[in-house]
Design a protein around this motif. Sequence first.
Motif, PDB file in Angstrom:
ATOM      1  N   TYR A 110      41.448  61.708  13.940  1.00  0.00           N
ATOM      2  CA  TYR A 110      42.103  62.879  13.386  1.00  0.00           C
ATOM      3  C   TYR A 110      43.076  63.538  14.370  1.00  0.00           C
ATOM      4  N   VAL A 111      42.839  63.412  15.670  1.00  0.00           N
ATOM      5  CA  VAL A 111      43.705  64.106  16.643  1.00  0.00           C
ATOM      6  C   VAL A 111      44.729  63.221  17.335  1.00  0.00           C
ATOM      7  N   PHE A 113      47.684  60.620  17.774  1.00  0.00           N
ATOM      8  CA  PHE A 113      48.815  60.207  16.934  1.00  0.00           C
ATOM      9  C   PHE A 113      48.805  58.681  16.821  1.00  0.00           C
ATOM     10  N   ASN A 116      51.764  56.221  16.075  1.00  0.00           N
ATOM     11  CA  ASN A 116      52.719  55.838  17.131  1.00  0.00           C
ATOM     12  C   ASN A 116      52.464  54.429  17.655  1.00  0.00           C
ATOM     13  N   SER A 144      37.593  63.126  25.244  1.00  0.00           N
ATOM     14  CA  SER A 144      38.830  63.829  24.966  1.00  0.00           C
ATOM     15  C   SER A 144      39.676  63.978  26.231  1.00  0.00           C
ATOM     16  N   MET A 154      48.100  63.378  21.623  1.00  0.00           N
ATOM     17  CA  MET A 154      47.110  63.928  20.689  1.00  0.00           C
ATOM     18  C   MET A 154      47.571  65.303  20.239  1.00  0.00           C
ATOM     19  N   LYS A 155      47.032  65.727  19.095  1.00  0.00           N
ATOM     20  CA  LYS A 155      47.295  67.092  18.630  1.00  0.00           C
ATOM     21  C   LYS A 155      46.805  68.108  19.635  1.00  0.00           C
ATOM     22  N   ASP A 156      45.623  67.869  20.185  1.00  0.00           N
ATOM     23  CA  ASP A 156      45.039  68.815  21.129  1.00  0.00           C
ATOM     24  C   ASP A 156      43.789  68.198  21.758  1.00  0.00           C
ATOM     25  N   ILE A 191      39.019  71.864  17.101  1.00  0.00           N
ATOM     26  CA  ILE A 191      40.235  72.227  17.823  1.00  0.00           C
ATOM     27  C   ILE A 191      40.265  73.754  17.841  1.00  0.00           C
ATOM     28  N   ARG A 193      42.294  76.009  18.836  1.00  0.00           N
ATOM     29  CA  ARG A 193      43.571  76.648  18.512  1.00  0.00           C
ATOM     30  C   ARG A 193      43.738  76.844  17.003  1.00  0.00           C
ATOM     31  N   THR A 194      43.269  75.854  16.226  1.00  0.00           N
ATOM     32  CA  THR A 194      43.492  75.891  14.779  1.00  0.00           C
ATOM     33  C   THR A 194      42.210  76.121  13.985  1.00  0.00           C
ATOM     34  N   GLU A 196      40.186  73.754  13.270  1.00  0.00           N
ATOM     35  CA  GLU A 196      39.859  72.535  12.508  1.00  0.00           C
ATOM     36  C   GLU A 196      38.578  71.904  13.058  1.00  0.00           C
TER      37      GLU A 196
END
Length: 256
Positions: A110-111, A113, A116, A144, A154-156, A191, A193-194, A196
């Motif tokens: 999920y985090v 990318f 790519n 992580s 990664m997103k975070d 996460i 920050r969000t 999630e």
Amino acid sequence: MGGNSNVKLIDDNGIRIDGRRVDELRNLKIEAGVLKRADGSAYVELGKNKVLAAVYGPRECHPRHMQNPAKAIIQCKYNMIAFSVGDRKRPGPDRRSVEISKIISEAFEYVVFTENYPRTSIDIYIEVLQANAGTRCAGLTAASVALADAGIPMKDLVPSVAVGKVNDQVVLDLQKEEDNFGQADVPMAMIPRTGEVLLLQMDGHLTRVQFDRAMELAVPALHQIYAAQKDALARRYAVEQSDEPEDPATSEPQEG
Ligand code: ADP
């Protein structure tokens, strides 16, 4: 989860058997880049848990039938080594380690990318050197940092911690006796920050009110772990900048 509420795990002053309050995390230590051979690595201590994570990749995925032409696949192997627990653990995979490997892979899908890096595999190895409950969370926290250390976009960062219920009270970060004799164990990853949620499991039962309380305890702890993850990476880069650039051909004796 014994569910045995007769064992007194919190005293009348709200102090747990290891001296913590209900909202206190165990001592946390994170080091990034601890292994030379892996693309990324991290070492985490959470109380008496000692966990090592190594990341390889993205690299071409073999066997080829497992390749995804649209994205990278993430393969996690969680393992508890024989001397990590009181009685020698029977070496090798078991149902529990297969489950933990799966949920950690899914959290990172999920985090990272993954789009790519089509047709590749990103491999995460988590070795539990010493276990004292909460190893999947310590492992995920370490993995992580190892992914970030490997330079994988990664997103975070993802911090992880368990919340639980002992003696009818909701407590943060269960240690072994609380896990054994407690009424619920709820590992989670988020996460911060969000907000999630990437992992949420529940062994035992919480009422709705207790679950809300569990989130109240978990969220600040997850922020605290996240800050420690970032700090570990910052220290790793600070060391790297002060080092002479090293020639990989001469810096270490070659094998073979
Ligand atoms: P987690 O380590 O994520 O909390 P569990 O709740 O399944 O996962 O396990 C809790 C604790 O029980 C582990 O951290 C470890 O201390 C202990 N444990 C797990 N599996 C074994 C085993 N096969 N032998 C002895 N102890 C174990």
